[in-house]
Design a protein around this motif. Structure first.
Motif, mmCIF file in Angstrom:
data_model
loop_
_atom_site.group_PDB
_atom_site.id
_atom_site.type_symbol
_atom_site.label_atom_id
_atom_site.label_comp_id
_atom_site.label_asym_id
_atom_site.label_seq_id
_atom_site.Cartn_x
_atom_site.Cartn_y
_atom_site.Cartn_z
ATOM 1 N N VAL A 11 0.849 -1.189 0.000
ATOM 2 C CA VAL A 11 0.000 0.000 0.000
ATOM 3 C C VAL A 11 0.884 1.238 0.000
ATOM 4 N N VAL A 12 0.645 2.138 -0.976
ATOM 5 C CA VAL A 12 1.503 3.315 -1.139
ATOM 6 C C VAL A 12 0.669 4.591 -1.092
ATOM 7 N N ASP A 13 0.935 5.447 -0.116
ATOM 8 C CA ASP A 13 0.260 6.730 -0.006
ATOM 9 C C ASP A 13 1.077 7.618 0.914
ATOM 10 N N ASP A 14 1.188 8.904 0.574
ATOM 11 C CA ASP A 14 2.002 9.780 1.401
ATOM 12 C C ASP A 14 1.318 10.175 2.708
ATOM 13 N N GLN A 15 0.026 9.898 2.832
ATOM 14 C CA GLN A 15 -0.680 10.184 4.077
ATOM 15 C C GLN A 15 -0.731 8.926 4.939
ATOM 16 N N GLU A 16 -0.155 9.009 6.119
ATOM 17 C CA GLU A 16 -0.051 7.839 6.984
ATOM 18 C C GLU A 16 -1.418 7.255 7.339
ATOM 19 N N VAL A 17 -2.379 8.129 7.587
ATOM 20 C CA VAL A 17 -3.713 7.656 7.967
ATOM 21 C C VAL A 17 -4.342 6.857 6.822
ATOM 22 N N VAL A 18 -4.160 7.331 5.600
ATOM 23 C CA VAL A 18 -4.751 6.659 4.438
ATOM 24 C C VAL A 18 -4.123 5.281 4.233
ATOM 25 N N ARG A 19 -2.794 5.226 4.209
ATOM 26 C CA ARG A 19 -2.160 3.927 3.947
ATOM 27 C C ARG A 19 -2.398 2.943 5.093
ATOM 28 N N ALA A 20 -2.424 3.453 6.339
ATOM 29 C CA ALA A 20 -2.700 2.570 7.471
ATOM 30 C C ALA A 20 -4.135 2.052 7.408
ATOM 31 N N GLY A 21 -5.054 2.917 6.958
ATOM 32 C CA GLY A 21 -6.450 2.518 6.856
ATOM 33 C C GLY A 21 -6.666 1.443 5.809
ATOM 34 N N PHE A 22 -6.077 1.627 4.632
ATOM 35 C CA PHE A 22 -6.197 0.621 3.574
ATOM 36 C C PHE A 22 -5.537 -0.686 3.993
ATOM 37 N N ALA A 23 -4.370 -0.580 4.623
ATOM 38 C CA ALA A 23 -3.664 -1.784 5.055
ATOM 39 C C ALA A 23 -4.493 -2.555 6.086
ATOM 40 N N ALA A 24 -5.093 -1.833 7.023
ATOM 41 C CA ALA A 24 -5.905 -2.481 8.054
ATOM 42 C C ALA A 24 -7.116 -3.174 7.441
ATOM 43 N N LEU A 25 -7.766 -2.512 6.477
ATOM 44 C CA LEU A 25 -8.922 -3.114 5.803
ATOM 45 C C LEU A 25 -8.522 -4.405 5.078
ATOM 46 N N LEU A 26 -7.451 -4.327 4.316
ATOM 47 C CA LEU A 26 -7.025 -5.485 3.540
ATOM 48 C C LEU A 26 -6.640 -6.659 4.436
ATOM 49 N N ASN A 27 -6.044 -6.354 5.571
ATOM 50 C CA ASN A 27 -5.608 -7.420 6.478
ATOM 51 C C ASN A 27 -6.766 -8.088 7.214
ATOM 52 N N THR A 28 -7.981 -7.572 7.063
ATOM 53 C CA THR A 28 -9.143 -8.246 7.654
ATOM 54 C C THR A 28 -9.557 -9.453 6.810
ATOM 55 N N GLN A 29 -9.035 -9.529 5.580
ATOM 56 C CA GLN A 29 -9.421 -10.607 4.671
ATOM 57 C C GLN A 29 -8.383 -11.733 4.703
ATOM 58 N N PRO A 30 -8.834 -12.975 4.852
ATOM 59 C CA PRO A 30 -7.883 -14.084 4.953
ATOM 60 C C PRO A 30 -7.073 -14.338 3.690
ATOM 61 N N ASP A 31 -7.554 -13.824 2.545
ATOM 62 C CA ASP A 31 -6.821 -14.060 1.296
ATOM 63 C C ASP A 31 -5.895 -12.905 0.916
ATOM 64 N N PHE A 32 -5.712 -11.938 1.811
ATOM 65 C CA PHE A 32 -4.784 -10.834 1.566
ATOM 66 C C PHE A 32 -3.733 -10.779 2.673
ATOM 67 N N THR A 33 -2.525 -10.380 2.285
ATOM 68 C CA THR A 33 -1.471 -10.089 3.258
ATOM 69 C C THR A 33 -0.769 -8.817 2.818
ATOM 70 N N VAL A 34 -0.844 -7.773 3.640
ATOM 71 C CA VAL A 34 -0.120 -6.535 3.335
ATOM 72 C C VAL A 34 1.320 -6.740 3.778
ATOM 73 N N VAL A 35 2.226 -6.807 2.810
ATOM 74 C CA VAL A 35 3.624 -7.114 3.116
ATOM 75 C C VAL A 35 4.444 -5.869 3.406
ATOM 76 N N ALA A 36 3.941 -4.688 2.994
ATOM 77 C CA ALA A 36 4.671 -3.445 3.244
ATOM 78 C C ALA A 36 3.783 -2.254 2.927
ATOM 79 N N THR A 37 4.123 -1.107 3.505
ATOM 80 C CA THR A 37 3.496 0.162 3.132
ATOM 81 C C THR A 37 4.607 1.142 2.794
ATOM 82 N N ALA A 38 4.279 2.116 1.946
ATOM 83 C CA ALA A 38 5.285 3.083 1.503
ATOM 84 C C ALA A 38 4.679 4.470 1.430
ATOM 85 N N ALA A 39 5.528 5.490 1.637
ATOM 86 C CA ALA A 39 5.067 6.874 1.659
ATOM 87 C C ALA A 39 5.323 7.609 0.349
#
Length: 235
Positions: A11-39
């Motif tokens: 997940v790539v976004d310069d806003q920490e809240v946005v990238r953390a939010g997307f990462a958290a949503l995706l990690n609720t799904q058993p078929d997704f793994t967020v391996v990294a985030t970038a700014a």
């Protein structure tokens, strides 16, 4: 689904809240793994090399390196395998920068106010190797900006058979394989074969790049009536 078979996402976004939010949503799904985030884009490229994700959610506007240049470099290909699919994130639909990213190799885009279910569906679609011709504004966005950036028709278009040209036109209009088949009175599998061949001949990754090529080369003339809505489409 086990972690080793889950879709790997950056997940790539310069806003920490946005990238953390997307990462958290995706990690609720058993078929997704967020391996990294970038700014920023440079960090995204580094993470892609290190983690080899399947899908990248990429913000368009970022400092240091924007999402367009990052997309261009990531989709240019990796010596050791297929580059990840990229979904652009934007705050408004008719965004010229998103058009540039689609032309650079992104497989689709999403508005940042996307619903969780829409986000999950989109990641699954592109992870499966399909192009996200959605939301409905994607084809309108391509048509809008392609009219101001005409390019000479690719000489590779001459290598297409008349039937492949016809299929390309219908793909550019937003039709799925299932919708094209009765138009041409052929099976859906035959349409799929035509699409695969024309993509290979034109050196394109997926249907989004095919739509961009069809409009920019003048093979299809943009409409102003928003005739068809795009959608996820199988190859």
């Amino acid at each position: 689904m086990s972690a080793e078979h889950a879709v790997r996402v950056v997940v790539v976004d310069d806003q920490e809240v946005v990238r953390a939010g997307f990462a958290a949503l995706l990690n609720t799904q058993p078929d997704f793994t967020v391996v990294a985030t970038a700014a920023d884009g440079a960090e995204a490229i580094s993470h892609c090399r290190a983690h080899r994700p399947d899908v990248v959610l990429m913000d368009v506007r970022m400092p240091t390196m924007d999402g367009i240049e990052a997309t261009r470099q990531i989709t240019a290909g990796a010596a050791d395998g297929e580059p990840p699919r990229i979904l652009m994130l934007t705050t408004f639909d008719l965004d010229e920068h998103v058009y540039d990213a689609l032309a650079a190799g992104a497989s689709g885009f999403l508005l940042k106010d996307v619903t969780a279910e829409r986000l999950f569906d989109a990641v699954r679609v592109v992870a499966a190797g399909e192009a996200l011709l959605a939301p409905s504004v994607t084809r309108r966005l391509i048509g809008e900006f392609a009219r101001f950036r005409p390019r000479p028709a690719s000489p590779l278009l001459a290598e297409l058979t008349p039937r492949e040209v016809e299929v390309l036109r219908l793909v550019a209009e937003g039709l799925t394989n299932a919708e094209i088949a009765p138009r041409l009175v052929v099976s859906e599998e035959t349409v799929k074969t035509h699409v695969s061949r024309l993509l290979r001949k034109l050196g394109l990754r997926d249907r989004v790049q095919a739509v961009v090529t069809a409009y920019e080369s003048g093979l299809v003339v943009p409409r102003s009536d928003g005739h068809r809505a795009g959608r996820p489409a199988s190859r």
